[in-house]
Design a protein around this motif. Structure first.
Motif, PDB file in Angstrom:
ATOM      1  N   TYR A 144     -32.822  10.000 -13.778  1.00 23.40           N
ATOM      2  CA  TYR A 144     -32.084   8.823 -13.304  1.00 23.40           C
ATOM      3  C   TYR A 144     -32.929   7.968 -12.367  1.00 23.40           C
ATOM      4  N   GLN A 145     -33.686   8.608 -11.471  1.00 23.44           N
ATOM      5  CA  GLN A 145     -34.582   7.857 -10.591  1.00 23.44           C
ATOM      6  C   GLN A 145     -35.629   7.091 -11.389  1.00 23.44           C
ATOM      7  N   SER A 146     -36.118   7.704 -12.448  1.00 22.47           N
ATOM      8  CA  SER A 146     -37.107   7.048 -13.299  1.00 22.47           C
ATOM      9  C   SER A 146     -36.497   5.844 -14.007  1.00 22.47           C
ATOM     10  N   TYR A 147     -35.259   5.994 -14.454  1.00 25.13           N
ATOM     11  CA  TYR A 147     -34.542   4.872 -15.072  1.00 25.13           C
ATOM     12  C   TYR A 147     -34.365   3.721 -14.083  1.00 25.13           C
ATOM     13  N   GLN A 148     -33.940   4.051 -12.872  1.00 24.74           N
ATOM     14  CA  GLN A 148     -33.747   3.003 -11.867  1.00 24.74           C
ATOM     15  C   GLN A 148     -35.042   2.259 -11.566  1.00 24.74           C
ATOM     16  N   GLN A 149     -36.140   2.993 -11.471  1.00 21.48           N
ATOM     17  CA  GLN A 149     -37.431   2.384 -11.188  1.00 21.48           C
ATOM     18  C   GLN A 149     -37.823   1.410 -12.298  1.00 21.48           C
ATOM     19  N   LEU A 150     -37.704   1.843 -13.549  1.00 21.72           N
ATOM     20  CA  LEU A 150     -38.081   0.985 -14.664  1.00 21.72           C
ATOM     21  C   LEU A 150     -37.145  -0.205 -14.783  1.00 21.72           C
ATOM     22  N   ARG A 151     -35.861   0.005 -14.575  1.00 17.94           N
ATOM     23  CA  ARG A 151     -34.900  -1.103 -14.658  1.00 17.94           C
ATOM     24  C   ARG A 151     -35.232  -2.177 -13.636  1.00 17.94           C
ATOM     25  N   SER A 152     -35.596  -1.774 -12.426  1.00 16.89           N
ATOM     26  CA  SER A 152     -35.944  -2.745 -11.384  1.00 16.89           C
ATOM     27  C   SER A 152     -37.193  -3.538 -11.756  1.00 16.89           C
ATOM     28  N   GLU A 153     -38.194  -2.844 -12.318  1.00 14.00           N
ATOM     29  CA  GLU A 153     -39.429  -3.530 -12.694  1.00 14.00           C
ATOM     30  C   GLU A 153     -39.197  -4.513 -13.839  1.00 14.00           C
ATOM     31  N   LEU A 154     -38.381  -4.118 -14.809  1.00 12.32           N
ATOM     32  CA  LEU A 154     -38.101  -5.020 -15.928  1.00 12.32           C
ATOM     33  C   LEU A 154     -37.251  -6.212 -15.492  1.00 12.32           C
ATOM     34  N   ALA A 155     -36.375  -5.996 -14.505  1.00  3.72           N
ATOM     35  CA  ALA A 155     -35.538  -7.092 -14.019  1.00  3.72           C
ATOM     36  C   ALA A 155     -36.388  -8.212 -13.428  1.00  3.72           C
ATOM     37  N   VAL A 156     -37.496  -7.854 -12.801  1.00  2.99           N
ATOM     38  CA  VAL A 156     -38.412  -8.862 -12.257  1.00  2.99           C
ATOM     39  C   VAL A 156     -38.951  -9.751 -13.374  1.00  2.99           C
ATOM     40  N   ASP A 157     -39.113  -9.168 -14.564  1.00  2.00           N
ATOM     41  CA  ASP A 157     -39.596  -9.921 -15.722  1.00  2.00           C
ATOM     42  C   ASP A 157     -38.474 -10.643 -16.461  1.00  2.00           C
ATOM     43  N   GLY A 158     -37.253 -10.491 -15.954  1.00  2.00           N
ATOM     44  CA  GLY A 158     -36.115 -11.122 -16.617  1.00  2.00           C
ATOM     45  C   GLY A 158     -35.577 -10.332 -17.791  1.00  2.00           C
ATOM     46  N   GLN A 159     -35.948  -9.038 -17.892  1.00  2.09           N
ATOM     47  CA  GLN A 159     -35.492  -8.199 -18.995  1.00  2.09           C
ATOM     48  C   GLN A 159     -34.281  -7.374 -18.567  1.00  2.09           C
ATOM     49  N   THR A 160     -33.353  -7.195 -19.491  1.00  2.66           N
ATOM     50  CA  THR A 160     -32.147  -6.411 -19.209  1.00  2.66           C
ATOM     51  C   THR A 160     -32.316  -4.975 -19.716  1.00  2.66           C
ATOM     52  N   MET A 161     -31.587  -4.048 -19.094  1.00  2.38           N
ATOM     53  CA  MET A 161     -31.724  -2.647 -19.461  1.00  2.38           C
ATOM     54  C   MET A 161     -30.405  -1.915 -19.258  1.00  2.38           C
ATOM     55  N   THR A 162     -30.024  -1.109 -20.246  1.00  2.00           N
ATOM     56  CA  THR A 162     -28.850  -0.255 -20.150  1.00  2.00           C
ATOM     57  C   THR A 162     -29.293   1.192 -20.341  1.00  2.00           C
ATOM     58  N   ALA A 163     -28.361   2.129 -20.150  1.00  2.00           N
ATOM     59  CA  ALA A 163     -28.742   3.542 -20.254  1.00  2.00           C
ATOM     60  C   ALA A 163     -27.544   4.397 -20.596  1.00  2.00           C
ATOM     61  N   GLU A 164     -27.839   5.576 -21.136  1.00  2.00           N
ATOM     62  CA  GLU A 164     -26.822   6.592 -21.382  1.00  2.00           C
ATOM     63  C   GLU A 164     -27.473   7.966 -21.281  1.00  2.00           C
ATOM     64  N   ALA A 165     -26.666   8.948 -20.944  1.00  2.05           N
ATOM     65  CA  ALA A 165     -27.136  10.329 -20.864  1.00  2.05           C
ATOM     66  C   ALA A 165     -26.959  11.024 -22.202  1.00  2.05           C
TER      67      ALA A 165
END
Length: 268
Positions: A51-72
């Motif tokens: 989950y921490q890894s997901y949060q890190q990547l989501r934040s980095e992609l958001a800077v580029d204007g990219q959206t991200m979703t997730a599921e377990a």
């Protein structure tokens, strides 16, 4: 249809509950015992490391204007059997197989709905084994932007993956514990296809009893060894900075043109 988790961008079960198609979708598999009790909802049901890894990547992609979703990944994530009995280990391996099947099903369900979304598959410990067992069939699949394996029990030291953790820089004789007992663990002992290995970040530290198992070690489950296995967390620098290559893989995949090839996961 599974109910949405009370966390932004996260869905449970299949991707049918997702509010919309994102640029990137993350499917995360928790480690052993991380889906017991409150773990079903804490950390999105995928355990703290994933989950921490997901949060890190989501934040980095958001800077580029990219959206991200997730599921377990919806699987038992059975605890490691304390007594080490054969029955307990068989239940554990059944959990791994259930997770591998669930990953394949969830990947297919999401990409059927959102064929243009790039997918990241990620897992820790038992969850890394769950993901690893799908990767052998996904070598040329354009849906997969990247994979993340942390403390992978199916790890091969000479695999085709992008290697991180202290085993990438220090001498080590170990390998994934399931590779040491490949017949009972029903694991593939061959390296991943180079095409998916180049998109897979594999993190393992020296002395980890799961991914760097040494059969000559007298006490593989000593407190110090367990401490190594439970100390993974994504960092900004050093041997645990797996977010950097993961981001580079995903950003590159989002920017790349579609090839149109579709492959079914886990031999389905």
């Amino acid at each position: 249809m599974a109910a949405a988790l009370p966390l932004a961008g996260l869905v449970t079960g299949t991707a049918a509950a997702a509010p919309a198609c994102a640029d990137v979708h993350w499917i995360g598999a928790a480690g052993s015992g991380q889906r017991d009790g409150a773990g079903l909802t804490a950390n999105g049901g995928m355990g703290d490391v994933v989950y921490q890894s997901y949060q890190q990547l989501r934040s980095e992609l958001a800077v580029d204007g990219q959206t991200m979703t997730a599921e377990a990944v919806q699987y038992p994530a059975a605890p490691v059997p304390v007594d080490g009995g054969l029955g307990g280990w068989m239940d554990f391996m059944d959990s791994v197989e259930d997770g591998a099947d669930a990953t394949a099903e969830q990947l297919d369900a999401y990409t059927e709905k959102c064929p243009d979304t790039k997918v990241v598959l990620a897992g820790y410990s038992q969850g890394a084994m769950v993901i690893h067992r799908n990767l052998h069939d996904l070598g040329d699949d354009p849906r997969i932007a990247a994979a993340l394996l942390v403390a992978d029990g199916d790890r091969l030291p000479a695999d085709t993956t992008i290697k991180m953790g202290s085993t990438a820089v220090l001498p080590s004789v170990g390998k994934g514990v399931a590779q040491e007992h490949s017949f009972l663990a029903s694991t593939d002992t061959s390296p991943l296809p180079a095409s998916i290995g180049a998109r897979t970040v594999s993190v393992c530290d020296v002395g980890d009893p799961v991914c760097d198992y040494d059969p000559d070690q007298d006490d593989a489950l000593s407190p110090s060894a367990i401490a190594i296995h439970t100390a993974y967390s994504p960092t900004g620098s050093g041997v645990h900075a797996w977010g950097t290559p993961l981001y580079q893989l995903v950003a590159g995949a989002v920017a790349a043109p579609e090839s149109g090839t579709v492959v079914t996961a886990h031999g389905a």
